[in-house]
Design a protein around this motif. Structure first.
Motif, PDB file in Angstrom:
ATOM      1  N   LYS A 118      18.768  -4.252 -12.464  1.00 41.47           N
ATOM      2  CA  LYS A 118      18.204  -3.001 -12.983  1.00 41.47           C
ATOM      3  C   LYS A 118      17.616  -2.199 -11.824  1.00 41.47           C
ATOM      4  O   LYS A 118      16.417  -2.260 -11.539  1.00 41.47           O
ATOM      5  CB  LYS A 118      17.139  -3.295 -14.027  1.00 41.47           C
ATOM      6  N   TYR A 119      18.490  -1.478 -11.109  1.00 43.89           N
ATOM      7  CA  TYR A 119      18.027  -0.735  -9.939  1.00 43.89           C
ATOM      8  C   TYR A 119      18.881   0.517  -9.751  1.00 43.89           C
ATOM      9  O   TYR A 119      20.000   0.617 -10.263  1.00 43.89           O
ATOM     10  CB  TYR A 119      18.100  -1.599  -8.682  1.00 43.89           C
ATOM     11  N   VAL A 120      18.329   1.457  -9.006  1.00 41.06           N
ATOM     12  CA  VAL A 120      19.055   2.666  -8.616  1.00 41.06           C
ATOM     13  C   VAL A 120      18.783   2.910  -7.134  1.00 41.06           C
ATOM     14  O   VAL A 120      17.620   2.947  -6.714  1.00 41.06           O
ATOM     15  CB  VAL A 120      18.606   3.906  -9.435  1.00 41.06           C
ATOM     16  N   VAL A 121      19.843   3.050  -6.345  1.00 43.56           N
ATOM     17  CA  VAL A 121      19.708   3.349  -4.922  1.00 43.56           C
ATOM     18  C   VAL A 121      20.219   4.754  -4.669  1.00 43.56           C
ATOM     19  O   VAL A 121      21.365   5.078  -4.998  1.00 43.56           O
ATOM     20  CB  VAL A 121      20.489   2.334  -4.050  1.00 43.56           C
ATOM     21  N   MET A 122      19.368   5.597  -4.102  1.00 43.95           N
ATOM     22  CA  MET A 122      19.742   6.974  -3.762  1.00 43.95           C
ATOM     23  C   MET A 122      19.619   7.147  -2.252  1.00 43.95           C
ATOM     24  O   MET A 122      18.524   7.085  -1.700  1.00 43.95           O
ATOM     25  CB  MET A 122      18.837   7.973  -4.480  1.00 43.95           C
ATOM     26  N   GLN A 172       0.822  -1.204   0.000  1.00 38.21           N
ATOM     27  CA  GLN A 172       0.000   0.000   0.000  1.00 38.21           C
ATOM     28  C   GLN A 172       0.863   1.264   0.000  1.00 38.21           C
ATOM     29  O   GLN A 172       0.392   2.355  -0.292  1.00 38.21           O
ATOM     30  CB  GLN A 172      -0.922   0.020   1.235  1.00 38.21           C
ATOM     31  N   GLN A 173       2.153   1.099   0.368  1.00 42.05           N
ATOM     32  CA  GLN A 173       3.031   2.261   0.505  1.00 42.05           C
ATOM     33  C   GLN A 173       4.037   2.377  -0.641  1.00 42.05           C
ATOM     34  O   GLN A 173       4.848   3.295  -0.645  1.00 42.05           O
ATOM     35  CB  GLN A 173       3.798   2.165   1.839  1.00 42.05           C
ATOM     36  N   ILE A 174       4.007   1.459  -1.589  1.00 47.90           N
ATOM     37  CA  ILE A 174       4.971   1.439  -2.682  1.00 47.90           C
ATOM     38  C   ILE A 174       4.326   1.998  -3.953  1.00 47.90           C
ATOM     39  O   ILE A 174       3.211   1.622  -4.310  1.00 47.90           O
ATOM     40  CB  ILE A 174       5.492   0.009  -2.936  1.00 47.90           C
ATOM     41  N   ILE A 175       5.059   2.886  -4.631  1.00 52.14           N
ATOM     42  CA  ILE A 175       4.621   3.403  -5.928  1.00 52.14           C
ATOM     43  C   ILE A 175       5.126   2.436  -6.995  1.00 52.14           C
ATOM     44  O   ILE A 175       6.330   2.127  -7.047  1.00 52.14           O
ATOM     45  CB  ILE A 175       5.203   4.809  -6.173  1.00 52.14           C
ATOM     46  N   HIS A 176       4.238   1.931  -7.820  1.00 49.10           N
ATOM     47  CA  HIS A 176       4.675   0.957  -8.813  1.00 49.10           C
ATOM     48  C   HIS A 176       3.851   1.096 -10.092  1.00 49.10           C
ATOM     49  O   HIS A 176       2.706   1.539 -10.096  1.00 49.10           O
ATOM     50  CB  HIS A 176       4.564  -0.468  -8.262  1.00 49.10           C
ATOM     51  N   GLY A 177       4.476   0.707 -11.182  1.00 52.22           N
ATOM     52  CA  GLY A 177       3.814   0.640 -12.478  1.00 52.22           C
ATOM     53  C   GLY A 177       4.027  -0.745 -13.061  1.00 52.22           C
ATOM     54  O   GLY A 177       4.314  -1.701 -12.334  1.00 52.22           O
ATOM     55  N   GLU A 178       3.923  -0.854 -14.381  1.00 52.67           N
ATOM     56  CA  GLU A 178       4.090  -2.173 -15.000  1.00 52.67           C
ATOM     57  C   GLU A 178       5.543  -2.642 -14.943  1.00 52.67           C
ATOM     58  O   GLU A 178       5.823  -3.825 -14.760  1.00 52.67           O
ATOM     59  CB  GLU A 178       3.608  -2.125 -16.461  1.00 52.67           C
ATOM     60  N   ASN A 179       6.490  -1.689 -15.115  1.00 55.08           N
ATOM     61  CA  ASN A 179       7.899  -2.081 -15.186  1.00 55.08           C
ATOM     62  C   ASN A 179       8.785  -1.323 -14.190  1.00 55.08           C
ATOM     63  O   ASN A 179      10.002  -1.309 -14.344  1.00 55.08           O
ATOM     64  CB  ASN A 179       8.440  -1.841 -16.611  1.00 55.08           C
ATOM     65  N   ILE A 225       9.259   0.055  -9.853  1.00 53.15           N
ATOM     66  CA  ILE A 225       8.850   0.109  -8.439  1.00 53.15           C
ATOM     67  C   ILE A 225       9.701   1.181  -7.759  1.00 53.15           C
ATOM     68  O   ILE A 225      10.927   1.195  -7.914  1.00 53.15           O
ATOM     69  CB  ILE A 225       9.068  -1.244  -7.736  1.00 53.15           C
ATOM     70  N   ILE A 226       9.032   2.084  -7.045  1.00 54.12           N
ATOM     71  CA  ILE A 226       9.742   3.131  -6.289  1.00 54.12           C
ATOM     72  C   ILE A 226       9.431   2.946  -4.805  1.00 54.12           C
ATOM     73  O   ILE A 226       8.256   2.930  -4.416  1.00 54.12           O
ATOM     74  CB  ILE A 226       9.317   4.544  -6.748  1.00 54.12           C
ATOM     75  N   PHE A 227      10.464   2.818  -4.026  1.00 55.84           N
ATOM     76  CA  PHE A 227      10.274   2.568  -2.587  1.00 55.84           C
ATOM     77  C   PHE A 227      11.142   3.532  -1.784  1.00 55.84           C
ATOM     78  O   PHE A 227      12.361   3.572  -1.949  1.00 55.84           O
ATOM     79  CB  PHE A 227      10.659   1.122  -2.263  1.00 55.84           C
ATOM     80  N   ASN A 228      10.496   4.350  -0.927  1.00 52.38           N
ATOM     81  CA  ASN A 228      11.199   5.278  -0.037  1.00 52.38           C
ATOM     82  C   ASN A 228      11.158   4.748   1.390  1.00 52.38           C
ATOM     83  O   ASN A 228      10.104   4.310   1.858  1.00 52.38           O
ATOM     84  CB  ASN A 228      10.552   6.666  -0.070  1.00 52.38           C
ATOM     85  N   ALA A 229      12.282   4.796   2.073  1.00 43.79           N
ATOM     86  CA  ALA A 229      12.312   4.287   3.448  1.00 43.79           C
ATOM     87  C   ALA A 229      13.436   4.948   4.230  1.00 43.79           C
ATOM     88  O   ALA A 229      14.455   5.369   3.658  1.00 43.79           O
ATOM     89  CB  ALA A 229      12.506   2.766   3.445  1.00 43.79           C
ATOM     90  N   TRP A 230      13.227   5.053   5.540  1.00 38.75           N
ATOM     91  CA  TRP A 230      14.297   5.482   6.446  1.00 38.75           C
ATOM     92  C   TRP A 230      15.082   4.234   6.859  1.00 38.75           C
ATOM     93  O   TRP A 230      14.501   3.249   7.293  1.00 38.75           O
ATOM     94  CB  TRP A 230      13.721   6.137   7.707  1.00 38.75           C
TER      95      TRP A 230
END
Length: 450
Positions: free
Chosen positions: A113-117, A80-87, A89-94
């Motif tokens: 295939k990922y990016v960590v910021m 419920q807290q994850i933004i996602h589309g077909e291809n 996924i964006i996940f923000n966390a402390w």
């Protein structure tokens, strides 16, 4: 019939309807029900035996099923807290700083295939407040619960737990110094630790040890002060005429030191928050401490303890008040900002004037409040002395012992509670108000419930 019905209703009379299945005399019905109950109890016992046997045989499987259900429940909650589309996924966390690389390794094992910021708290916008995770050693840990009653420190605030733990133990020991009664608190703390109440047990054991140490200083064992062994160790007797003034002065000196550290913490916290105005000219900043110090110097010069002109100390006091009243224009002048005062000047000066009056009153109150530390030390000794005098009026030894026992129980329960509350009051209202806002948000990591 109607009158009787109304009367029965007024008496909360309830009509019992006997089911039609109950046919026969009362004894026959009773025997029939007893047989049915016995049959059902036997069936329950058989089912429980089967369940117990099946549980033992399938305990590993059941644990796996339970863990999986909990895991799926947590995954559903996170979706419920994850933004996602077909291809994507964006996940923000402390996350804790030391866990960043670990999380990246986990993601890397799933996909390339990922990016960590990852950004540190200092790199975040001011409106985005990181959560707080308290980290204290074994001695300070139990006192975190006392801090949390007031609030949690923000990420740009000092954690007050270590300072609170040390000062609270000192205050309790000074006000409730007794070797025997402190040992009772220590044993009570061990009992709570045995019952897995680590917070209460941890606090009680530490307060008990502090009480025992000051009990040696006062030479008191369950209120009795003429024990030969303790007389050689004793440093001060609270109720001696020569000691009363010393104990009260000790309370004031203790308060001055505690408030000085509180002002220092306040300045550090304001600097961490980048609030130059409050750090330099606020009532809990440098100007506020200068007023507090000048107030102490004035008292010392009036009592001739320090050879200082009263006019000099009053000059320092007036200067510090003016700094607090003109804090906004002075800050803007230092930062080269214009206008020096935002908003209506008359409203600003009225508000600053009242704040100055409030600072004078609160500072006086803060300084005087710590006299209670010494006063409670005297009260502790005086209360037992009252029970000791009553016991000496008793005709036999058994009654004397009973009076002393009751006195110690009352002191342990009632006075111990009052001293504990007084310690909390000094921490919350006199010290926390100088440097601690308690507006932090607790860090709650994602984990499955047990």
């Amino acid at each position: 019939k109607q009158e009787i019905t109304q009367l029965l209703k007024s008496l909360n009379w309830q009509k019992i309807v006997i089911p039609k299945a109950f046919i026969g005399s009362i004894k026959e019905i009773k025997d029939k029900l007893s047989n049915e109950i016995q049959t059902l109890e036997n069936e329950i016992n058989n089912i429980e035996c089967k369940m117990s046997k099946n549980k033992e045989e399938n305990i590993l499987l059941l644990n796996k099923v339970y863990t999986r259900v909990k895991l799926e429940s947590k995954i559903h909650e996170l979706r419920q807290q994850i933004i996602h589309g077909e291809n994507i996924i964006i996940f923000n966390a402390w996350v804790r700083e030391k866990d960043v690389n670990k999380i990246e390794e986990i993601v890397q094992n799933i996909t390339d295939k990922y990016v960590v910021m990852a950004r540190k708290p200092s790199e975040l916008p001011d409106k985005l407040v990181p959560p707080t995770l308290l980290k204290n050693n074994w001695f300070y840990k139990p006192f975190e619960s006392i801090v949390k009653l007031y609030g949690l420190p923000a990420s740009n605030e000092l954690d007050p737990t270590p300072f609170l733990a040390i000062t609270f133990c000192l205050m309790f020991g000074i006000m409730f110094g007794d070797l025997g009664q402190g040992f009772v608190y220590f044993l009570a703390g061990l009992l709570f630790l045995y019952k897995k109440s680590e917070t209460i047990g941890g606090v009680l054991t530490r307060l008990g040890i502090s009480s025992m140490i000051f009990g040696l200083v006062y030479g008191s064992f369950f209120g009795i002060e003429d024990i030969p062994i303790l007389e050689h160790i004793r440093l001060i007797t609270p109720l001696e005429s020569s000691s009363i003034l010393i104990i009260l002065l000790m309370g004031i000196i203790f308060g001055i030191v505690m408030l000085t550290v509180s002002y220092l913490f306040g300045v550090i916290n304001y600097i961490k928050k980048k609030d130059l105005q409050e750090a330099l000219f606020g009532k809990n900043g440098v100007a506020g401490y200068l007023f507090f110090a000048s107030l102490i110097l004035t008292a010392l010069s009036v009592t001739k303890i320090v050879n200082l002109s009263i006019n000099t100390s009053l000059l320092f006091m007036g200067t510090s008040i003016l700094l607090m009243i003109f804090k906004e224009p002075l800050t803007n002048l230092l930062l080269k900002k214009r206008p020096l005062i935002h908003g209506a000047k008359s409203e600003y000066y009225i508000e600053s004037g009242f704040e100055g009056i409030e600072t004078i009153l609160s500072t006086l109150s803060n300084a005087i409040s710590f006299i209670r530390v010494g006063a409670f030390a005297l009260n502790h000794a005086g209360l037992f002395l009252a029970f000791l005098v009553i016991s000496e009026l008793m005709p036999n030894v058994a009654l004397k012992f009973l009076i002393l026992l009751i006195g110690n129980i009352l002191i342990l329960v009632l006075e111990g509670l009052v001293v504990f509350i007084q310690g909390l009051r000094l921490q919350y209202y006199e010290m926390f108000s100088k440097y601690f806002s308690g507006n932090g948000i607790e860090y709650k990591p994602i984990k499955c419930d047990e």
